[in-house]
Design an enzyme around this catalytic site. Structure first.
Site, PDB file in Angstrom:
ATOM      1  N   ARG A 222       0.860  -1.179   0.000  1.00 54.28           N
ATOM      2  CA  ARG A 222       0.000   0.000   0.000  1.00 54.28           C
ATOM      3  C   ARG A 222       0.898   1.232   0.000  1.00 54.28           C
ATOM      4  O   ARG A 222       2.021   1.198   0.507  1.00 54.28           O
ATOM      5  CB  ARG A 222      -0.888   0.015   1.247  1.00 54.28           C
ATOM      6  CG  ARG A 222      -2.009  -1.026   1.222  1.00 54.28           C
ATOM      7  CD  ARG A 222      -3.109  -0.676   0.233  1.00 54.28           C
ATOM      8  NE  ARG A 222      -4.240  -1.585   0.287  1.00 54.28           N
ATOM      9  CZ  ARG A 222      -4.509  -2.516  -0.617  1.00 54.28           C
ATOM     10  NH1 ARG A 222      -3.731  -2.693  -1.660  1.00 54.28           N
ATOM     11  NH2 ARG A 222      -5.592  -3.268  -0.494  1.00 54.28           N
ATOM     12  N   HIS A 270      -1.765   0.982  -9.823  1.00 56.23           N
ATOM     13  CA  HIS A 270      -2.449  -0.014  -8.982  1.00 56.23           C
ATOM     14  C   HIS A 270      -3.065  -1.130  -9.826  1.00 56.23           C
ATOM     15  O   HIS A 270      -4.264  -1.416  -9.740  1.00 56.23           O
ATOM     16  CB  HIS A 270      -3.515   0.643  -8.096  1.00 56.23           C
ATOM     17  CG  HIS A 270      -3.788  -0.144  -6.836  1.00 56.23           C
ATOM     18  ND1 HIS A 270      -4.040   0.440  -5.625  1.00 56.23           N
ATOM     19  CD2 HIS A 270      -3.844  -1.476  -6.609  1.00 56.23           C
ATOM     20  CE1 HIS A 270      -4.250  -0.501  -4.703  1.00 56.23           C
ATOM     21  NE2 HIS A 270      -4.136  -1.678  -5.293  1.00 56.23           N
TER      22      HIS A 270
HETATM   23  C1  GLV Z   1      -5.290  -4.713  -4.239  1.00 51.61           C
HETATM   24  O1  GLV Z   1      -4.618  -3.798  -3.916  1.00 51.61           O
HETATM   25  C2  GLV Z   1      -5.832  -5.699  -3.355  1.00 51.61           C
HETATM   26  O2  GLV Z   1      -5.918  -5.466  -2.136  1.00 51.61           O
HETATM   27  O3  GLV Z   1      -6.196  -6.769  -3.851  1.00 51.61           O
END
Ligand code: GLV
Length: 307
Positions: A222, A270
């Site tokens: 993260r 992401h």
């Molecule tokens: C993506 O970031 C997830 O948590 O799958």
């Protein structure tokens, strides 16, 4: 009773028909068409909907659409509500592939070749020794273990670091704050796949980077694991040679954020991994059945621990 689906990233056209096929007879509602809020007993979510979950007075469980759950802001969700992470072979495969690709890009020096080409340089270098190219993975949960296995299968020596001691086949395991320095010593690549908790927030900081010498960072955990300024300084100081980042404090980062134009940072939006509705809907449906029966869910989050 009804099931609510809400995600800003997952395609409902892919998820809902498959989920419905696994749950014949159930009413599945796509936000914002939530019907009677009190009738929603399970919510399948990436994040909370904008108005939160307060009106869902009959809510028994939340199934995350992510492997992580911090984006669900669980501090505002009653501890009586069960919460489950998503564990899905598609998600693990994606993550293993992304981390292998990013590692190989550094191992085969594509980052240097990309920069050299841009300035018209022919920069020949002999291949590096794979046996000495140690990759360290912070976090050996479902995803971390999948990444470790993929890297090991490609001949890389793999180390792992976890909060509590753990044994994973083919991985040199280190645990806790006392073994962090030994874990980092001599690593060529550091991959962060930790859950985001109070303990792991800002763990990728100047102190950690000071233990490295020209290593590469891959952050697929993260954004809040990383202290952004410390990364920029570690790149300047040569503690780090480059970074591949898939997660950010805010997504996207502000237009004037230094990462955008940094020559030694590769940003991806992401995309490292996503649940595959073809496989994940069966797992989600099973968890919905369990939650409705008041039974423990698969991959249920320990609410006190936060993951
Ligand atoms: C993506 O970031 C997830 O948590 O799958």
């Amino acid at each position: 009773m009804s099931i609510l689906f809400y995600s800003t990233i997952d395609d409902p056209a892919e998820w809902l028909p498959r989920l419905q096929a696994h749950l014949p007879g159930e009413t599945i509602r796509l936000w914002p068409d939530i019907g009677d809020p009190a009738a929603v007993d399970v919510a399948v979510l990436w994040t909370q909907p904008p108005e939160g979950l307060g009106a869902l007075t009959g809510l028994k469980a939340v199934q995350s659409l992510g492997a992580g759950v911090n984006q669900l802001s669980l501090g505002t969700v009653s501890p009586a509500i069960r919460v489950a992470r998503l564990v899905d072979p598609g998600l693990s495969d994606d993550m293993a592939e992304y981390c292998l690709l990013a590692t190989l890009r550094y191992f085969r020096r594509f980052d240097l070749h990309e920069r050299a080409q841009r300035v018209g340089e022919w920069s020949f270098r002999l291949p590096q020794d794979r046996a000495g190219y140690e990759v360290g993975i912070m976090g050996l949960g479902t995803l971390g273990a999948a990444v470790a296995a993929r890297l090991a299968a490609n001949g890389f020596p793999v180390r792992g670091w976890t909060r509590l001691p753990r044994e994973v086949e083919g991985v040199r395991c280190f645990a806790g704050a006392t073994e962090l320095d030994a874990f980092l010593d001599g690593l060529k690549v550091v991959i962060c796949l930790l859950p985001l908790t109070a303990e792991t927030t800002s763990i990728l900081n100047a102190r950690l980077f000071a233990r490295l010498d020209g290593a590469y960072l891959i952050n697929v955990g993260r954004g809040a694991h990383l202290v952004d300024d410390d990364l920029v300084q570690a790149l300047e100081a040569g503690r780090l040679a480059g970074a591949t980042l898939d997660v950010f404090h805010s997504e996207p980062p502000p237009a004037d954020h230094p990462f955008w134009s940094h020559s030694h940072i590769l940003m991806t939006p992401h995309v490292a991994s996503a649940g595959d509705p073809a496989t994940a809907t069966a797992i989600v449906a099973e968890n919905i059945h369990r939650a409705q029966a008041g039974a423990p869910m698969l991959y249920e989050v320990d609410r006190a621990r936060g993951y």
